[in-house]
Design an enzyme around this catalytic site. Structure first.
Site, PDB file in Angstrom:
ATOM      1  N   GLY A 165       0.777  -1.230   0.000  1.00  0.00           N
ATOM      2  CA  GLY A 165       0.000   0.000   0.000  1.00  0.00           C
ATOM      3  C   GLY A 165       0.807   1.278   0.000  1.00  0.00           C
ATOM      4  CE  LYS A 201     -11.714   4.292 -15.452  1.00  0.00           C
ATOM      5  NZ  LYS A 201     -12.141   5.698 -15.340  1.00  0.00           N
ATOM      6  NE  ARG A 292       6.350 -10.700  -0.755  1.00  0.00           N
ATOM      7  CZ  ARG A 292       5.074 -10.679  -0.433  1.00  0.00           C
ATOM      8  NH1 ARG A 292       4.491 -11.766   0.054  1.00  0.00           N
ATOM      9  NH2 ARG A 292       4.333  -9.591  -0.600  1.00  0.00           N
ATOM     10  CB  VAL A 295       1.046 -12.746   4.988  1.00  0.00           C
ATOM     11  CG1 VAL A 295       0.461 -12.858   6.394  1.00  0.00           C
ATOM     12  CG2 VAL A 295       2.208 -11.756   4.979  1.00  0.00           C
TER      13      VAL A 295
END
Length: 470
Positions: A165, A201, A292, A295
């Site tokens: 984020g 977009k 990778r 989580v």
């Protein structure tokens, strides 16, 4: 198979890697910072090496210190876990130069997929649909405005590097683009040392659906059941589920075959995850590929019975995968909640401190706790605020939601503030129960209903904007 492997990580993922190594009779070497010297993962390892002070930049991101520790302790390989150096191509190259096997894909592919704009272009070449956006790095606000005008607002300014984020801003009109561009650039530079941006977009409303793949060195590629990661706050995942509750078997097969072909064309090895946005018409758009372990790999393990860390080790050692695509099936439903030391009423601000009491809901079939802390552990301000992952598995979604709600209510954590009440309320929300939500549900709907009136304005103001993202 390896005899000794260094775990270049900390917390719950380090614990899980060490356990997998021990199951395979492989010795585990931990590296730790001064802040983590009493952590459970350090105690579980066969050997442990201190690599620096608390801040990650002085310890878990110190490549030379980690490689030196691996060589001095006689390790043959390095498992990076997730976060830190797990998607760092330079670190993967250094491992190879020092005769250490990096448990992950080739450095060139890490670099290619780590740059989001390059990854977009690669996926387009491979026939994977991508979100409409800029066709090159944006060198100026003026260029960004021109691209946005062509795409039509709202658009999303995104950093080419990193994840979680950071370096993301949603822009609803031309008047706010310049400020959003500058803010995203500053944040990206501070977080990743790379201020390059591109434009996409906004696909909204949308769900976040991802597919895990694993490939061996013999060219075999297997895709696993998809995960729905649409319940997000500030562009970060909160609850993950497998399989996606609104996907049909035909859509599941289509998506899996799409990523399977792309993985094979990339000549990819080890684990990776293709992340997509799915619009209301169930059209899929590529977001990024994480090179990778994720989580949320736990929910995939629960519905397939495949232990992904052990599969990673098998592939990295040069052995073929012990299963084929025909062996993979969805068994029931799995759900994961991330228990964090944070305050949902204050932008989910981390709440470091010492845990006084910690009692997990144990003793029930289908309940798994992945944790890296115990009672007395200190949640440091230096690292991610996650305390544990609560994972439940069952025959159907209704039963799994009920079991998760009970587990969250039984969980006891004292000494620090956590998001436990937030998670319990979220699981019980009608929209979640009905699987009727999109990536903006928490920020735009749930928080406004759940928080006290005087906290609503503070908490739902997301500095990164709203909308679907990785």
């Amino acid at each position: 198979m390896f005899k000794k492997v260094l775990v270049a990580n900390r917390g719950e993922i380090a614990v899980q890697i060490i356990r997998a190594l021990h199951d395979l009779n492989i010795q585990a070497v931990a590296v730790y910072s001064e802040a983590d010297q009493t952590s459970p993962f350090v105690q579980l390892a066969d050997e442990a090496v201190c690599i620096g002070p608390g801040p990650a930049t002085a310890s878990y991101l110190e490549m030379q210190a980690i490689i030196s520790a691996a060589n001095l302790t006689g390790c043959q390989a390095v498992h990076p876990g997730y976060g830190f150096l797990s998607e760092n191509a330079t670190f993967a190259r250094l491992c190879a130069e020092c005769q250490l096997i990096f448990i992950g894909p080739e450095p060139a592919l890490i670099a290619e997929m780590g740059d989001k704009e390059t990854a977009r272009q690669t996926m387009q070449r491979l026939g994977v649909p991508v979100i409409p956006g800029s066709d090159a790095i944006l060198t100026s606000v003026q260029r960004a405005k021109a691209v946005a005008q062509t795409l039509g607002y709202p658009v999303m300014v995104k950093a080419t590097a990193g994840g979680g984020g950071k370096g993301i801003r949603v822009v609803n009109d031309a008047a706010t683009l310049a400020d959003a561009f500058s803010a995203a650039q500053r944040e990206a530079l501070a977080s990743y040392g790379d201020d390059r941006l591109y434009l996409e977009k906004v696909i909204s409303p949308a769900r976040h659906v991802e597919v895990q793949v694993i490939a061996d060195q013999q060219g075999h590629v297997v895709y696993l059941p998809e995960r729905d990661c649409s319940l997000q706050r500030q562009h970060q995942k909160v609850i993950e589920e497998s399989p996606c509750p609104v996907l049909s078997p035909a859509e599941r097969q289509h998506l899996g075959e799409l990523v399977g072909r792309a993985t094979k064309q990339l000549h990819y090895t080890n684990t990776g995850t293709f992340e997509f946005l799915m619009d209301q018409q169930h059209q899929f758009y590529f977001l990024e590929m994480n090179t990778r372990l994720q989580v949320e790999h736990t929910v995939t393990e629960m519905v397939t019975g495949i232990e992904l860390i052990k599969a990673q080790l098998t592939v990295a050692a040069g052995c073929p995968l012990p299963f084929q695509q025909a062996d993979v099936a969805v068994h029931g439903v799995a759900l994961e909640c991330r228990l964090n030391a944070e305050d949902p009423a204050q932008h989910f601000q981390p709440q470091p401190g010492r845990i006084q009491q910690l009692n997990y809901p144990m003793g029930t079939l289908g309940v798994r706790i992945d944790a890296g802390v115990v009672a007395g552990s200190f949640i440091s301000p230096f690292y991610d605020s996650m305390i544990a992952k609560v994972i439940v598995h069952g025959a159907d979604r209704t039963g799994v939601l009920s079991k998760m709600r009970r587990c969250l209510n039984e969980l006891v954590v004292t000494g620090i503030q956590t998001n436990q009440p937030f998670l319990a309320a979220l699981i019980a929300a009608p929209a979640v129960q009905a699987a009727d939500y999109s990536t903006d549900y928490i920020q735009e709907h749930f928080l406004k209903e759940w928080l006290p009136n005087d906290a609503t304005q503070v908490s739902t103001t997301d500095p990164a904007g709203s909308g679907a993202t990785a």
